[in-house]
Design an enzyme around this catalytic site. Structure first.
Site, short mmCIF file in Angstrom:
data_model
loop_
_atom_site.label_atom_id
_atom_site.label_comp_id
_atom_site.label_asym_id
_atom_site.label_seq_id
_atom_site.Cartn_x
_atom_site.Cartn_y
_atom_site.Cartn_z
CB SER A 13 -0.98 0.00 1.18
OG SER A 13 -0.31 0.14 2.41
CG LEU A 85 9.07 -8.19 6.01
CD1 LEU A 85 8.11 -9.32 6.40
CD2 LEU A 85 9.05 -7.10 7.07
CG HIS A 104 10.12 0.52 12.19
ND1 HIS A 104 10.29 -0.83 11.95
CD2 HIS A 104 9.72 0.63 13.48
CE1 HIS A 104 10.02 -1.50 13.06
NE2 HIS A 104 9.68 -0.65 14.00
CG ASP A 145 13.80 -1.59 12.22
OD1 ASP A 145 13.55 -1.31 11.04
OD2 ASP A 145 13.26 -2.51 12.85
CD GLU A 174 3.74 2.89 7.68
OE1 GLU A 174 4.12 2.40 6.61
OE2 GLU A 174 3.57 2.22 8.71
C1 GRF Z 1 4.35 -0.62 6.78
O1 GRF Z 1 3.71 -0.56 8.01
C2 GRF Z 1 5.79 -0.23 6.94
O2 GRF Z 1 6.02 0.68 7.95
C3 GRF Z 1 6.45 -1.53 7.28
O3 GRF Z 1 5.74 -2.50 6.53
C4 GRF Z 1 4.43 -2.04 6.28
C5 GRF Z 1 4.21 -2.17 4.80
O4 GRF Z 1 2.86 -2.02 4.45
N1 GRF Z 1 7.86 -1.47 7.05
P1 GRF Z 1 2.45 -2.01 2.94
O5 GRF Z 1 2.95 -3.29 2.29
O6 GRF Z 1 3.07 -0.79 2.32
O7 GRF Z 1 0.95 -1.93 2.93
#
Ligand code: GRF
Length: 190
Positions: A13, A85, A104, A145, A174
């Site tokens: 997203s 990840l 993060h 991180d 975000e």
């Molecule tokens: C987000 O919460 C970001 O902070 C973390 O992973 C999540 C990714 O969400 N690192 P998306 O795949 O962008 O929906």
């Protein structure tokens, strides 16, 4: 024109928001989406936007430096991790020093490090009885991180919040900020 690569493992997203944000930009092009998951929804979304995609495996990522050649072929100037990840190997950190950032879903240095991702973060925030949480955008270094913080945004956590409602609040935050911060880093404007 600066060429941005987005690395994402999951739903994507944030990647979608970034792609939409820069769609008409004369200064920044999302030139590649990289995932370690062959069937990640983010790859379909990128393909819909006619953005090249790349699926990587552990052997390529950790046992060779072949990814650097691929990034060079796409003339990638900057990398944004958005829900990616895997730990970034030193050769890649070194090649993109100061040109690779991660987002993060917590206020680092709290609730970061190995294993602190997704719902684990928000469950820990809830369990600790925090009254606020938020997001951190930081440079990437070889530890999870731990790179220098670039930007943080906060949101309140109330007694009625659950890990799920906290997650939703942070994700909205975000979506609001990541693209703008990237624009600032890539073009010097916001
Ligand atoms: C987000 O919460 C970001 O902070 C973390 O992973 C999540 C990714 O969400 N690192 P998306 O795949 O962008 O929906």
């Amino acid at each position: 024109m600066k060429h941005l690569a987005i690395f994402a493992s999951g739903g994507g997203s944030n990647a979608r928001k970034i792609i939409e944000y820069f769609k008409a930009s004369p200064e920044v092009r999302v030139a590649l989406v990289v995932s370690n998951k062959k069937y990640a929804p983010v790859l379909d979304m990128a393909a819909e936007h006619r953005i090249p995609t790349l699926v990587i495996d552990r052997a390529l990522f950790y046992e060779t430096e072949g990814l650097l050649d691929i990034l060079a072929q796409h003339r990638i100037d900057f990398i944004a991790l958005a829900g990616f990840l895997w730990l970034i190997p030193p050769y890649l950190v070194g090649a993109y020093q100061g040109r690779m950032v991660n987002i993060h879903p917590a206020l680092l240095p709290k609730y970061g490090g190995k294993g602190m991702y997704g719902h684990h973060v928000h469950e820990a925030v809830k369990a600790a009885g925090e009254t606020e949480t938020g997001l951190t955008i930081h440079y990437v270094n070889p530890e999870y991180d731990e790179g220098a913080v670039i930007f943080q945004a906060r949101c309140p956590v109330g007694p009625d919040d659950t890990p799920e409602t906290i997650a939703a609040k942070v994700l909205a935050l975000e979506h609001r900020h990541y693209s703008e911060v990237l624009a600032g880093l890539l073009t010097g404007s916001q």
